[in-house]
Write an enzyme that holds these catalytic residues in place. Structure first.
Site, mmCIF file in Angstrom:
data_model
loop_
_atom_site.group_PDB
_atom_site.id
_atom_site.type_symbol
_atom_site.label_atom_id
_atom_site.label_comp_id
_atom_site.label_asym_id
_atom_site.label_seq_id
_atom_site.Cartn_x
_atom_site.Cartn_y
_atom_site.Cartn_z
ATOM 1 N N HIS A 182 11.527 2.035 -1.799
ATOM 2 C CA HIS A 182 11.241 3.063 -1.440
ATOM 3 C C HIS A 182 9.615 3.268 -2.386
ATOM 4 O O HIS A 182 8.802 3.841 -2.176
ATOM 5 C CB HIS A 182 11.261 4.039 -0.399
ATOM 6 C CG HIS A 182 12.238 3.757 0.720
ATOM 7 N ND1 HIS A 182 11.451 3.637 2.464
ATOM 8 C CD2 HIS A 182 13.309 3.300 1.337
ATOM 9 C CE1 HIS A 182 11.855 3.695 3.602
ATOM 10 N NE2 HIS A 182 13.246 3.310 2.548
ATOM 11 N N LYS A 203 0.404 15.770 3.358
ATOM 12 C CA LYS A 203 1.877 15.235 2.147
ATOM 13 C C LYS A 203 2.396 15.778 1.246
ATOM 14 O O LYS A 203 1.661 16.758 0.726
ATOM 15 C CB LYS A 203 1.644 13.543 1.770
ATOM 16 C CG LYS A 203 -0.241 13.586 0.992
ATOM 17 C CD LYS A 203 -0.748 11.996 0.263
ATOM 18 C CE LYS A 203 -1.425 11.229 1.521
ATOM 19 N NZ LYS A 203 -0.823 10.491 2.195
ATOM 20 N N ARG A 204 3.803 15.196 0.404
ATOM 21 C CA ARG A 204 3.355 16.384 -0.879
ATOM 22 C C ARG A 204 2.924 15.828 -1.581
ATOM 23 O O ARG A 204 2.139 14.869 -2.160
ATOM 24 C CB ARG A 204 4.955 15.024 -1.226
ATOM 25 C CG ARG A 204 6.419 15.351 -0.358
ATOM 26 C CD ARG A 204 6.538 17.159 -0.443
ATOM 27 N NE ARG A 204 7.132 17.028 -1.187
ATOM 28 C CZ ARG A 204 8.348 17.602 -1.788
ATOM 29 N NH1 ARG A 204 9.353 17.645 -0.255
ATOM 30 N NH2 ARG A 204 8.935 18.233 -2.845
ATOM 31 N N LYS A 211 0.086 10.659 -5.900
ATOM 32 C CA LYS A 211 -0.905 10.676 -4.611
ATOM 33 C C LYS A 211 -2.318 11.102 -4.591
ATOM 34 O O LYS A 211 -3.210 10.958 -4.160
ATOM 35 C CB LYS A 211 -0.141 12.101 -3.562
ATOM 36 C CG LYS A 211 0.955 10.624 -3.215
ATOM 37 C CD LYS A 211 1.977 11.785 -1.421
ATOM 38 C CE LYS A 211 2.910 11.647 -1.936
ATOM 39 N NZ LYS A 211 3.320 9.877 -0.488
ATOM 40 N N THR A 217 3.410 6.718 5.589
ATOM 41 C CA THR A 217 3.467 6.629 7.511
ATOM 42 C C THR A 217 2.308 7.498 7.593
ATOM 43 O O THR A 217 1.959 7.128 9.026
ATOM 44 C CB THR A 217 4.801 7.420 7.616
ATOM 45 O OG1 THR A 217 5.239 8.034 6.791
ATOM 46 C CG2 THR A 217 5.705 5.584 7.187
ATOM 47 N N LYS A 230 -0.419 7.184 11.298
ATOM 48 C CA LYS A 230 -0.072 8.341 12.511
ATOM 49 C C LYS A 230 -1.575 8.498 12.875
ATOM 50 O O LYS A 230 -1.954 8.890 13.464
ATOM 51 C CB LYS A 230 0.983 9.141 12.216
ATOM 52 C CG LYS A 230 2.047 8.866 11.617
ATOM 53 C CD LYS A 230 3.179 10.498 11.301
ATOM 54 C CE LYS A 230 4.460 10.122 10.986
ATOM 55 N NZ LYS A 230 5.061 10.650 9.870
#
Ligand code: NBG
Length: 868
Positions: free
Chosen positions: A404, A599-600, A605, A710, A714
């Site tokens: 992952h 998100k985290r 990111k 992911t 969504k």
């Protein structure tokens, strides 16, 4: 009854696992003519008492009242929402158990091949709503609760999230279980029953993150079935002595008991209710009698608590490895218990060991369960007398490994001395696997010592370390990444040598997916209903075949339809605005563009890019005349996400976001033009409110760092557009929905290494690279958002090194944002068309597709419908 203990036996080797068979899995005896014999008592009396699934409202109210009266020992007089939720949940649990029993019984009778999903994280969120939808009983329960004086939506809101995961990896596992049951696959999950889920996030007065424990089991959990009868012994520490032929005896050390808790996983509109088995740790003996005898009561009690500590808490790290002994013990405990359970079930079919992989496939969710590979070897070789070579053949055919991440800090490595201490036998086995593997490498490329060093499962150094991703690769039949680009990078970078050795066909891709039940029907019923009416397919059909969304495409050109569509988005935005007002006291205007990044919090990111972009926007608006400001497209920028408690920079980023939000929201010039919101304590349930309300969402990682993502799927499924980099699953989403409907920016993966090299060896000042960014940094350094000194470490990461290439992508990020504004304001009809087209083309991203790929291409298991 008096139990006597022989103190001389304490501490001695006991058989490692003794499984007491539970009531599940027993089969009826048969007469000679094949007729089944009723196992005990009066068959009629039994059958009259067996419960079905009530589907009419009065039976449902009866079931709920029964639980209020009997299980909860309460009455109509003293029942609050929480109590009513409990009673309703218990009644739904009874429904689930009916199907769960039937499913497990039919698996046991027919013995289909099964697959097991081993994941240290299952981020389930809430269960009641989902269970009702999957059972098809939501309307009935709505009416029933109404009759009893409650509102079902309020009861659903009383449920606490099961936050047994950090982020995408754990939520993916939950989506896969939902899809496994929906696709009628014999698929079980195995995990740990953490007593504390992911910490709750609070925001301190200075804006920084505070962590509070999440004792989610303090309120009774109706969604688990404790199985005190399913227990397994697990050993740690002690001593492993080789006895020849690759075998060894492992004795002494600490023994801990694993106790099973079963969580029913209902499929949508099927009879299948699969199982998620979570292990809890208990001390093996009530107390350590040796210490007790010596009068050392404290130590005796300590021993107890040390066993129970095992499943106390979920490690709160996302994409970051922590080399703690307790974490290794969690992994070993869970793998040993799960394998023992799987093997017990396999033994029921009474087949030779060589056939094990024909009955069992095990998917390793990241490297966390890699210790299962040496554990299976240990069981086969040491306990079952299978010769080493045969055992290795069985093992490698059983396991499949999903990677992952390619981030170096997330790749698991365990220090050899630590493994040797905690799992002495497993270390021997790992060394033996490594020796055999390296010999094969040597045969293929004689004298290529560099290659041997590169490929060794053991990394040299002080201390030596076991490279878990390599062990997982060597021990599995297939290795997959989670999106095309990520799988490509795996093959080209960290697993390149292994591709050369094993051949390309072992290294494949399975792009992630999400369950459209929770992430469309449940969180966005308005949209789901409109889709049903429009494509003229029942939900029970299109929610299981998401490619049917294609049927929406012709309606893109229908202005009446577009109006309905846009109204649903507006309603969802109002709903979110209400939430923000009630919980945070901030007013946001639902006609603004809603821009969401949840998100985290992680440097890769790049929430950094977003917050710097926000400051840039703020400065630009500040510089305008009031007349110019009137023309600005109003925007609400929403952030949410948790930082690992030990991740300094991520926590600093949260603090900065919160303080930027405060400064901007306090500035009257920004009213109705720019609002910034940090939503604390982001969770699955919050995502269910946020995602349907987005116009645009941000997925802006440095190219090549986000394996898939992911939430991007969504958002698109709910009619929000993407603002993103060319990374992870963004790429495949754009391929499907057409790149015209995605706002892409930034450098591509190929450029990243060169840019990093440049930053390191030929740095150019930010002032030169991006004057716009330099102006923004100056504001932070000038103290506009609070004490400049506090944020200097953050600014420094950009000024020097800039590992995540913020300076390189800033200008194109700002440009992309401009394009978003223009598209949204200039032509709202065109915007709506884009969102309809996007939704209609999201069929690929269902987790049903993903799980069927695993089932067909990896596990070779078949759909197994349950007849009732
Ligand atoms: C995460 C990736 C995400 C991906 C999820 C699910 C880890 C180690 N990896 O990009 O960062 O979507 O896994 O595959 O948590």
């Amino acid at each position: 009854m008096i139990t006597t203990i022989d103190p001389s036996k304490i501490g001695q080797a006991t058989p490692r696992r003794q499984h007491k068979r539970s009531a599940t899995g027993y089969l009826p005896a048969t007469l000679k003519d094949g007729k089944e014999i009723w196992p005990r008592g009066d068959e009629k009396a039994w059958k009259a008492g067996i419960r079905g699934i009530p589907t009419n409202v009065s039976d449902i109210t009866n079931a709920i009242v029964y639980h209020v009266q009997s299980t909860l020992a309460r009455q109509a007089y003293n029942l609050d929402n929480m109590g009513a939720y409990q009673a309703v949940a218990l009644s739904v649990r009874d429904d689930l158990i009916v199907k769960w029993n039937e499913t497990q019984m039919q698996y046991t009778r027919k013995q289909p091949k099964r697959a097991y999903y081993l994941s240290l994280e299952f981020l389930m969120g809430r269960t009641l709503d989902n269970a009702l939808l999957n059972l098809g009983l939501k309307q009935q329960y709505k009416t029933a609760t109404h009759k009893l004086g409650f509102n079902l939506e309020d009861l659903i809101d009383s449920e606490r999230d099961a936050a047994l995961g950090n982020g995408g990896l754990g939520r993916l596992a939950a989506c896969y279980l939902d899809s496994g049951a929906t696709m009628e696959l014999p698929l079980w999950g195995y995990g740990l029953r953490y007593h504390y889920g992911l910490f709750a996030q609070h925001i301190a007065p200075d804006g920084s993150q505070l962590e509070a424990p999440d004792p989610w089991l303090d309120t009774d959990n109706p969604w688990e079935i404790p199985r005190q009868d399913v227990t397994i012994d697990v050993r740690f520490y002690g001593h492993a002595e080789r006895i020849g032929n690759g075998k060894a005896v492992w004795t002494g050390g600490q023994e801990v008991l694993a106790v099973a808790y079963d969580v029913p996983i209902p499929g949508y509109a099927t009879n299948t209710v699969n199982n998620l088995r979570l292990w809890d740790a208990k001390p093996k003996r009530g107390f350590d009698l040796n210490s007790f005898n010596a009068g050392d009561y404290d130590r005796a009690i300590q021993e107890n608590s040390s066993a129970e500590t095992l499943t106390r808490v979920l490690y709160p790290n996302d994409n970051h490895m922590l080399g703690k002994e307790l974490r290794l013990k969690q992994q070993a405990f869970w793998c040993a218990a799960s394998l023992s359970d799987i093997i017990r079930r396999f033994k029921q079919v009474e087949k030779p060991w060589a056939e094990f992989p024909e009955y069992v496939s095990i998917q390793l969710n990241d490297t966390h369960p890699t210790i299962a590979i040496p554990e299976l070897m240990r069981i086969l070789v040491d306990e079952e007398d299978v010769p080493w070579a045969d055992a290795w053949d069985i093992t490698t055919k059983t396991f499949f490994y999903t990677n992952h991440t390619v981030l170096p800090e997330a790749l698991e490595k365990w220090a050899v001395p630590l493994i040797e201490h905690v799992l002495p036998r497993h270390l021997q086995i790992i060394y033996d696997i490594n020796a055999a593997f390296l010999q094969a490498v040597e045969r293929k490329w004689p004298n290529d010592r560099d290659r041997l060093t590169r490929m060794s499962l053991i990394q040299e150094g002080e201390p030596k370390q076991v490279r878990m991703a390599y062990l997982a690769t060597v021990g599995s039949t297939k290795v997959n990444g989670v999106a095309e680009l990520h799988s490509h990078l795996l093959r080209e970078t960290i697993l390149r040598d292994f591709v050369d050795f094993f051949g390309k066909s072992k290294f494949v891709n399975v792009t992630n997916g999400v369950t459209p039940r929770r992430w469309l029907d449940q969180c966005n019923p308005g949209l789901s209903n409109l889709i049903t009416d429009t494509i003229k397919k029942p939900k029970a059909v299109w929610l299981k075949d998401l490619t049917l969304l294609k049927g929406l495409e012709p309606f893109t050109e229908d202005p009446v339809f577009r109006k309905k569509w846009a109204l649903i988005k507006h309603t969802n935005k109002k709903h979110l605005a209400d939430y923000i007002k009630t919980h945070l006291g901030i007013t946001v205007n639902p006609t603004s563009l809603f821009d969401i990044m949840i998100k985290r919090i992680h440097e890769y990111k790049r929430q950094s890019l977003n917050l710097l972009g926000v400051i840039h926007r703020y400065l630009a608006i500040k510089a305008m005349t009031p007349a110019e400001r009137k023309k600005v497209n109003p925007r609400v920028v929403i952030f949410g996400g948790k930082a690992a408690p030990g991740y300094f920079m991520a926590k600093l980023i949260i603090r900065l976001i919160v303080n930027i939000a405060r400064t901007i929201d306090a500035d009257p010039d920004m009213k109705d033009i720019l609002t910034v919101v940090f939503v604390p304590d982001y969770s699955v349930s919050l995502a269910e409110i946020l995602i349907p309300a987005s116009d645009i969402s941000q997925h802006i990682s440095t190219a090549g760092t986000e394996a898939s993502g992911t939430s991007n799927m969504k958002f698109c499924l709910n009619g929000g557009l993407l603002l993103g980099t060319v990374d992870g699953a963004n790429i495949e989403i754009a391929e499907e929905v057409d790149s015209n409907n995605v706002f892409f920016f930034g450098h591509l993966t190929d450029a990243v290494e060169d840019l990093r090299h440049q930053h390191k060896y030929h740095p150019i000042a930010v002032e030169e690279r991006s004057p716009a960014l330099a102006a923004v940094l100056k504001e932070i350094e000038g103290g506009r958002f609070g004490d400049a000194g506090v944020y200097q470490p953050f600014v420094d990461t950009i000024r020097t090194g800039d590992y995540y290439l913020v300076t390189d992508d800033f200008d194109s990020y700002v440009e992309a944002n401009k394009m978003v504004d223009e598209a949204y304001v200039k032509d709202p009809e065109e915007w709506t068309k884009k969102t309809i087209l996007t939704v209609s083309r999201m069929g690929k991203f269902s987790s049903d597709r993903a799980i069927m790929t695993y089932a067909e291409e990896f596990w070779n298991i078949e759909q197994f419908p349950i007849k009732i």
